[in-house]
Design a protein around this motif. Structure first.
Motif, short mmCIF file in Angstrom:
data_model
loop_
_atom_site.label_atom_id
_atom_site.label_comp_id
_atom_site.label_asym_id
_atom_site.label_seq_id
_atom_site.Cartn_x
_atom_site.Cartn_y
_atom_site.Cartn_z
N PRO A 23 0.84 -1.22 0.11
CA PRO A 23 0.01 0.15 -0.17
C PRO A 23 1.02 1.41 -0.01
O PRO A 23 0.57 2.36 -0.70
CB PRO A 23 -0.89 -0.03 1.35
N THR A 24 2.01 1.23 0.51
CA THR A 24 2.86 2.40 0.52
C THR A 24 3.64 2.75 -0.57
O THR A 24 3.70 3.81 -1.24
CB THR A 24 4.12 2.31 1.71
N ILE A 25 3.83 1.49 -1.29
CA ILE A 25 4.69 1.72 -2.87
C ILE A 25 3.46 2.21 -3.51
O ILE A 25 3.64 3.06 -4.41
CB ILE A 25 5.07 0.19 -3.30
N ARG A 26 2.08 1.62 -3.48
CA ARG A 26 1.01 2.09 -4.20
C ARG A 26 0.84 3.73 -4.13
O ARG A 26 0.83 4.56 -5.13
CB ARG A 26 -0.11 1.40 -4.08
N LYS A 56 -0.10 3.36 -13.43
CA LYS A 56 0.50 3.32 -12.27
C LYS A 56 0.32 1.98 -11.46
O LYS A 56 1.29 1.43 -10.76
CB LYS A 56 -0.59 4.24 -11.36
N ASP A 57 -0.48 1.18 -11.96
CA ASP A 57 -0.53 -0.17 -11.37
C ASP A 57 0.48 -1.01 -12.05
O ASP A 57 0.99 -1.82 -11.11
CB ASP A 57 -1.90 -0.86 -12.16
N ARG A 58 0.92 -0.76 -13.16
CA ARG A 58 2.25 -1.51 -13.70
C ARG A 58 3.45 -1.13 -12.89
O ARG A 58 4.21 -2.01 -12.48
CB ARG A 58 2.34 -1.21 -15.12
N LEU A 59 3.55 0.15 -12.62
CA LEU A 59 4.67 0.72 -11.98
C LEU A 59 4.64 0.35 -10.31
O LEU A 59 5.81 0.05 -9.74
CB LEU A 59 4.79 2.17 -12.08
N THR A 60 3.58 0.05 -9.76
CA THR A 60 3.53 -0.29 -8.25
C THR A 60 4.12 -1.71 -8.48
O THR A 60 4.73 -2.25 -7.50
CB THR A 60 1.91 -0.33 -7.99
N HIS A 61 3.22 -2.62 -9.40
CA HIS A 61 3.84 -3.95 -9.47
C HIS A 61 5.26 -4.05 -9.89
O HIS A 61 6.05 -4.64 -8.82
CB HIS A 61 3.17 -4.71 -10.55
N GLY A 76 5.01 -7.74 -18.31
CA GLY A 76 6.52 -7.59 -18.82
C GLY A 76 6.97 -6.12 -18.98
O GLY A 76 6.13 -5.05 -18.98
N TYR A 77 8.15 -5.98 -18.55
CA TYR A 77 8.69 -4.59 -18.81
C TYR A 77 9.82 -4.70 -19.74
O TYR A 77 10.80 -5.42 -19.58
CB TYR A 77 9.17 -4.48 -17.09
#
Length: 134
Positions: A23-26, A56-61, A76-77
């Motif tokens: 949650p903090t990362i998010r 934002k979801d991708r970067l949180t992951h 995939g990144y």
């Protein structure tokens, strides 16, 4: 060391995800990319993002897994593919890192902010090596 002497204890490093929960990362990612959209030099290159919530979801992951968390999405990144068309410069990387650190300090204790920043600096260095122009 003789066989009768005890072996020194090995220090096992705790993954950063154990200290910075999802949650903090998010929250950091959300805040950072909201700031990006208003930033005088970073807003334009990031205007290529068409779906901010997905981004934002991708970067949180991404950050979660970089910090040692178990993947929970099948993303995939491709750092190079996503950043090549943007026109990365050393100044943009510097601005990105400065804004990221400012955001981290608003959410984390300085020691944890520094640890996360070191990960971001590694990404920044990769971007500089791949693309950055003066």
């Amino acid at each position: 060391m003789s066989e009768s002497e005890p072996k020194p204890a090995l220090r096992k490093l705790q993954p950063l995800c154990a200290q910075i929960p999802l949650p903090t990362i998010r929250a950091v990612v959300d805040d950072f990319y909201n700031r990006i959209q208003q930033h005088p030099t970073l807003a334009e290159p990031f205007a290529a993002v068409s779906d901010w919530e997905l981004h934002k979801d991708r970067l949180t992951h991404y950050w979660w897994t970089v910090m040692g968390g178990q993947p929970y999405r099948n993303y995939g990144y491709a750092l190079g593919d996503k950043h090549a068309p943007v026109g990365i410069t050393h100044a943009l990387v510097d601005d990105w890192l400065a804004l990221f650190y400012e955001t981290l300090l608003d959410h984390l204790e300085p020691e944890l902010a520094q640890r996360w920043l070191r990960l971001a600096q590694g990404i920044g260095e990769s971007l500089r090596l791949m693309f950055a122009r003066d």
